[in-house]
Scaffold this active site. Sequence first.
Site, PDB file in Angstrom:
ATOM      1  N   CYS A 278       0.114 -11.356 -10.287  1.00 53.12           N
ATOM      2  CA  CYS A 278       1.545 -11.146 -10.510  1.00 53.12           C
ATOM      3  C   CYS A 278       2.404 -12.308 -10.024  1.00 53.12           C
ATOM      4  O   CYS A 278       3.626 -12.275 -10.179  1.00 53.12           O
ATOM      5  CB  CYS A 278       1.977  -9.839  -9.860  1.00 53.12           C
TER       6      CYS A 278
ATOM      7  N   HIS B 102      10.335  -9.486  -5.131  1.00 49.73           N
ATOM      8  CA  HIS B 102       9.166  -9.029  -5.884  1.00 49.73           C
ATOM      9  C   HIS B 102       9.307  -7.520  -6.081  1.00 49.73           C
ATOM     10  O   HIS B 102       9.108  -7.034  -7.177  1.00 49.73           O
ATOM     11  CB  HIS B 102       7.892  -9.399  -5.134  1.00 49.73           C
TER      12      HIS B 102
ATOM     13  N   GLU C 169       7.645  -7.136   2.192  1.00 45.31           N
ATOM     14  CA  GLU C 169       8.595  -8.154   1.723  1.00 45.31           C
ATOM     15  C   GLU C 169       9.862  -8.142   2.565  1.00 45.31           C
ATOM     16  O   GLU C 169      10.426  -9.201   2.875  1.00 45.31           O
ATOM     17  CB  GLU C 169       8.934  -7.940   0.246  1.00 45.31           C
TER      18      GLU C 169
ATOM     19  N   LYS D  60      12.829  -5.068 -11.154  1.00 46.71           N
ATOM     20  CA  LYS D  60      11.724  -4.218 -11.627  1.00 46.71           C
ATOM     21  C   LYS D  60      12.140  -2.747 -11.654  1.00 46.71           C
ATOM     22  O   LYS D  60      11.480  -1.937 -12.288  1.00 46.71           O
ATOM     23  CB  LYS D  60      10.492  -4.404 -10.742  1.00 46.71           C
TER      24      LYS D  60
ATOM     25  N   HIS E  21       7.157  -3.554 -14.006  1.00 43.65           N
ATOM     26  CA  HIS E  21       6.443  -4.727 -13.488  1.00 43.65           C
ATOM     27  C   HIS E  21       5.574  -5.323 -14.591  1.00 43.65           C
ATOM     28  O   HIS E  21       4.550  -4.746 -14.963  1.00 43.65           O
ATOM     29  CB  HIS E  21       5.592  -4.306 -12.291  1.00 43.65           C
TER      30      HIS E  21
ATOM     31  N   PHE F 114      -1.987  -9.679  -6.530  1.00 44.27           N
ATOM     32  CA  PHE F 114      -3.320  -9.319  -6.057  1.00 44.27           C
ATOM     33  C   PHE F 114      -4.109 -10.611  -5.803  1.00 44.27           C
ATOM     34  O   PHE F 114      -3.993 -11.588  -6.552  1.00 44.27           O
ATOM     35  CB  PHE F 114      -4.049  -8.488  -7.117  1.00 44.27           C
TER      36      PHE F 114
END
Length: 414
Positions: free
Chosen positions: A164, A304, A315, A336, A341, A400
């Site tokens: 991502c 994010h 975050e 998002k 996402h 990831f």
Amino acid sequence: MMKRRVVVTGMGIVSSLSCQLDTFWSKLIAGESGIHDIKILDTSRFKVKFAADVHDWAPDEYIDSKEQKRLDRFSQFGMVAGIDAVASSGLDFSQEDSYRCGVILGSGVGGIATIEEQTEKLLTKGADRVSPMTIPRLMLNAAGGNISIRYGLRGPNYTVATACASATNALGDALKAIQYDEADVMISGGTEAGITPMGISAFSNMKALSFRNDDPVKASRPFDLGRDGFVMAEGAGVVVLEELEHAKARGANILAELVGFGCSGDGGHITSPDPEGRGAARAMQNALNDAALDPQKIDYINAHGTSTPPGDKAETIAIKTVYGDHAYKLAVSSTKSSLGHSLGASGGIELIACIKAINDGVIPPTINLTNPDPACDLDYTPNEAKNRKVSYAMSNSFGFGGHNACVIAKEYAE
């Protein structure tokens, strides 16, 4: 070597809200949601039945029917966003040195739909029925390769795969290619089409997705105490980056300047973020260092913010680590919440949101933030857009594998 200045001169978008940039932005700042019951698949076998799919996809205006058959859906998205970005930049590549113009895109899962379709054909109908176009369709570099072919570009050309964070890593590489005189023009961003039977099943079985089947619009709720996972999306966000003097020489409309990039690795877990956000903080600090920028200059962070319980908390800790008291003064939001996402495409789409925030002086909202998590205590621009002067904006992307990447856009000034 002195770094050359890099500006953004074109943008193109494919999203569930809209594939037209102005409409995309007006809906985003109005707090609309592009998340709905999945319309591109039969969901009867799935635990999760909603996503942010581009269900009205119609690329005929951009790609003829013969070419569409040679392109996986993720390549079609990348192509259309790239074509729109180039058109809005006003560039005529026939007048450019093709060896000084390139393409660096990002994608997390590439042609996963083609893999699934052709695997089923192999298992049910036999090896001879597998399409000879399988590999050119599924390969991660297919979107970037096809864009370069369309315009005859022979400069730097590759595809980044950092889950991502892919698009933001791609943007960072494209920025460096121009800063260090390897190219004058780069097409960059990300593209993804992962809403497939395998994509939905795999992410839902690992419990990464929200399971709010009864209320899709409210399912993506970053930083809210009731968040239960992210919402799958698809789309593309592509920009044209250009060396400043090159852009000025042709009278280009300069939308913003890209001034910093930083990345890092968590070195911890393949799917979970570092709980203290140490890798995310390092990426943000590296981007600030690259831009030679005091953290207090940042006005807005496009987080994010996926709406997973551990990710949003980590975050938030990372932002506080880097920004100290200024963390409570800057505006943060997760787009998002409206868009879902889009995995490896998200960084491209979110950089475009940052640039529009700079251009219009509007912070897009984090919708569905009605019950804030006490562990997430920053100004996330809840539910309504806010007018605010934005001179510098940071876009965060984490993936990831422990990949962290951040870019900084700046209001353009001579």
